[in-house]
Design a protein around this motif. Structure first.
Motif, short mmCIF file in Angstrom:
data_model
loop_
_atom_site.label_atom_id
_atom_site.label_comp_id
_atom_site.label_asym_id
_atom_site.label_seq_id
_atom_site.Cartn_x
_atom_site.Cartn_y
_atom_site.Cartn_z
N HIS A 50 -4.49 -15.94 0.71
CA HIS A 50 -4.36 -15.72 2.15
C HIS A 50 -4.10 -16.75 2.93
CE1 HIS A 50 -7.42 -12.02 1.52
NE2 HIS A 50 -6.17 -11.56 1.12
N ARG A 95 -14.89 -6.98 2.39
CA ARG A 95 -14.42 -6.02 1.33
C ARG A 95 -13.02 -5.63 1.78
NH1 ARG A 95 -16.76 -3.25 -2.64
NH2 ARG A 95 -18.94 -3.72 -2.18
N MET A 96 -12.25 -5.80 0.63
CA MET A 96 -10.72 -5.43 1.12
C MET A 96 -9.89 -4.98 -0.38
SD MET A 96 -8.98 -8.69 2.27
CE MET A 96 -7.76 -8.10 2.52
N ASP A 97 -8.96 -4.51 -0.32
CA ASP A 97 -8.38 -3.88 -1.56
C ASP A 97 -9.07 -4.02 -2.67
OD1 ASP A 97 -6.22 -4.41 0.19
OD2 ASP A 97 -6.02 -6.38 -0.40
N GLY A 98 -10.18 -3.38 -2.69
CA GLY A 98 -11.15 -3.02 -3.92
C GLY A 98 -11.75 -4.25 -4.41
#
Length: 193
Positions: A113, A29-32
């Motif tokens: 990424h 989970r990252m950046d929403g």
DNA sequence: CCAGTGATGTCCT
DNA sequence: GGACATCACTGGT
């Protein structure tokens, strides 16, 4: 504080734990947003194994391997990151290198990424360094309890044993004949080697 | 096939 | 503290 997750299902022999992790899910989970991926290739390492970081005892780098199961051991190698899920009883250095995962959700973000916008990414998540890049796993997550954000390990039903292949580990010189690599037969995300 | 890569471990002052 | 070897890798020939 104790982990809110019961990791006793990882309290197995090194090989059994590495096998058991196949099919389980990593949720980043990252950046929403959420990235999800299924583990399809692992390798077993422990302190009785000459090829393992834990073989020569506990150091600052490998300390996480000697801790409780269900935590993430992240280390750097040739400028890349690799990660293990720590398994087995605390006090005994043991873990499973995650070598390949299959993207379930957020593959576009993983590609960003990995390579940026314009470049075509060919090897998205096959390879320990590549999947760490795709899931934005860096050494700031070393020691992280995989019970919760920002990276969660979710138990899933095991694959049928008939589709699990054991083979020699990749990229090591010591104990290279040991059959401690476990992967899913014919899975396209397993590294070609 | 092989160069780049950078932290870590080991051995030496 | 410093020099050197090692290394669970990747990407481009």
């Amino acid at each position: 504080m104790r982990s809110q997750t019961d990791w006793s299902w990882l309290n197995l022999s090194t090989e059994a734990a590495a096998r058991r992790l196949l099919g389980c899910e990593l949720q980043r989970r990252m950046d929403g947003l959420v990235l999800r991926a299924r583990i399809v290739e692992t390798e077993a390492y422990d302190e009785d194994d000459e090829a393992s970081h834990a073989f020569r005892g506990r150091t600052a780098r490998n300390a996480t391997m000697f801790g409780p199961a269900g935590h993430l051991y992240v280390y750097r190698l040739y400028g890349h990151h690799c990660c293990n899920v720590v398994t087995g009883p605390a006090g005994y250095g043991q873990g499973a290198l995650i070598r390949a995962v299959e993207p379930l959700e957020g593959a576009g973000v993983m590609a960003r990424h990995r390579g940026g916008q314009n470049k075509t990414v060919t090897h998205l998540t096959d390879g320990p360094g590549r999947l760490c890049q795709a899931l934005a796993v860096t050494d700031h997550l070393d020691g992280h309890d995989l019970a919760g954000d920002p990276l969660r390990l979710v138990r899933r039903p095991p694959f049928d044993p008939s589709v699990v292949v054991s083979s020699r580990r990749i990229g090591i010189t010591k104990a290279s004949q040991e059959l401690r690599r476990f992967s899913i037969r014919d899975n396209p995300f397993v590294s070609r080697r």
